[in-house]
Enzyme design. Structure first.
Site, PDB file in Angstrom:
ATOM      1  CG  ASP A  61      -1.506  -3.794   4.083  1.00 20.65           C
ATOM      2  OD1 ASP A  61      -1.123  -3.838   2.910  1.00 20.65           O
ATOM      3  OD2 ASP A  61      -2.583  -4.308   4.465  1.00 20.65           O
TER       4      ASP A  61
ATOM      5  CG  ASP B 174      -2.121  -0.905   1.051  1.00 18.73           C
ATOM      6  OD1 ASP B 174      -2.355  -1.402  -0.075  1.00 18.73           O
ATOM      7  OD2 ASP B 174      -2.820  -1.149   2.053  1.00 18.73           O
TER       8      ASP B 174
END
Length: 210
Positions: A108, A90
């Protein structure tokens, strides 16, 4: 309002409380959606999760909240894995380290509710987040993401040293991130993975046996 809470929740990454949230991270210090492709060696038919469990037991201290996951991951599958592993992180953040050199943090984002019903920030305590991490096999994901970052930095960063450059992994449970009023230890699960564990797993995936 929910997004503002996520962006302004203290992360515990720097000492300056005015620069310790996602909103304070400059674009030049953030790498979003870092795609990776890791080759998995075919030595001995590939690696097994029992070897991952053994690495975790060897490198994680007894008081590490995710050490019990070593026993769980060993029983997930008896397959051996080879070929290629692809994924996307991410976000990777670059933050100043205590020694003056930058550290790189894997982030994340998770929208897990953890439990049914009404939720408050305290629902996402460190203990509750650790249990959710293990139930969803996020520690294995975090380890593989860390290997991807390790290899990227090894190729791209002059004088790279994993023990200095690898920061913690953060799993940010956004439903528990409510801004500056977020209780300490809630919403953001931070895991400092020993550099030796990351390097050991990288070697395992590459077919290097101790």
């Amino acid at each position: 309002a929910a997004l503002e809470g996520v962006l302004t929740t203290p992360l515990g990454l720097v000492d300056d409380p005015g620069a310790d949230d996602l909103w304070s991270i400059q674009r030049t210090d953030r790498l979003s959606e870092m795609d990776f492709e890791l080759p998995l060696a075919d030595v001995d038919g590939g690696f097994g999760l029992a070897a991952v469990a053994e690495l975790m037991r060897r490198h994680l201290s007894g008081d590490d909240p995710l050490r019990p996951y070593a026993d769980e991951v060993a029983g997930v599958s008896d397959e051996r894995f080879h070929g290629f592993l692809t994924g996307s992180i991410d976000s990777v953040l670059r933050v100043p380290g205590d020694d003056g050199r930058p550290r790189f943090v894997v982030v994340d984002y998770k929208t897990n509710r953890i439990r049914p019903g009404d939720l408050v920030a305290e629902t996402f305590s460190r203990e509750a987040m650790a249990q959710e991490m293990m139930a969803a096999h996020y520690p294995l994901q975090a380890l593989l993401y860390s290997v991807a970052l390790h290899r990227y930095l090894r190729w791209r960063l002059p004088r790279y040293a994993p023990e200095h450059s690898l920061g913690p992994v953060q799993y940010q449970f956004v439903r528990g991130m409510v801004g500056p009023a977020t209780p300490d230890g809630c919403g953001v699960f931070q895991w400092k993975i020993p550099a030796g564990l990351v390097v050991g797993l990288s070697d395992l995936l590459a077919g290097v046996r101790p």
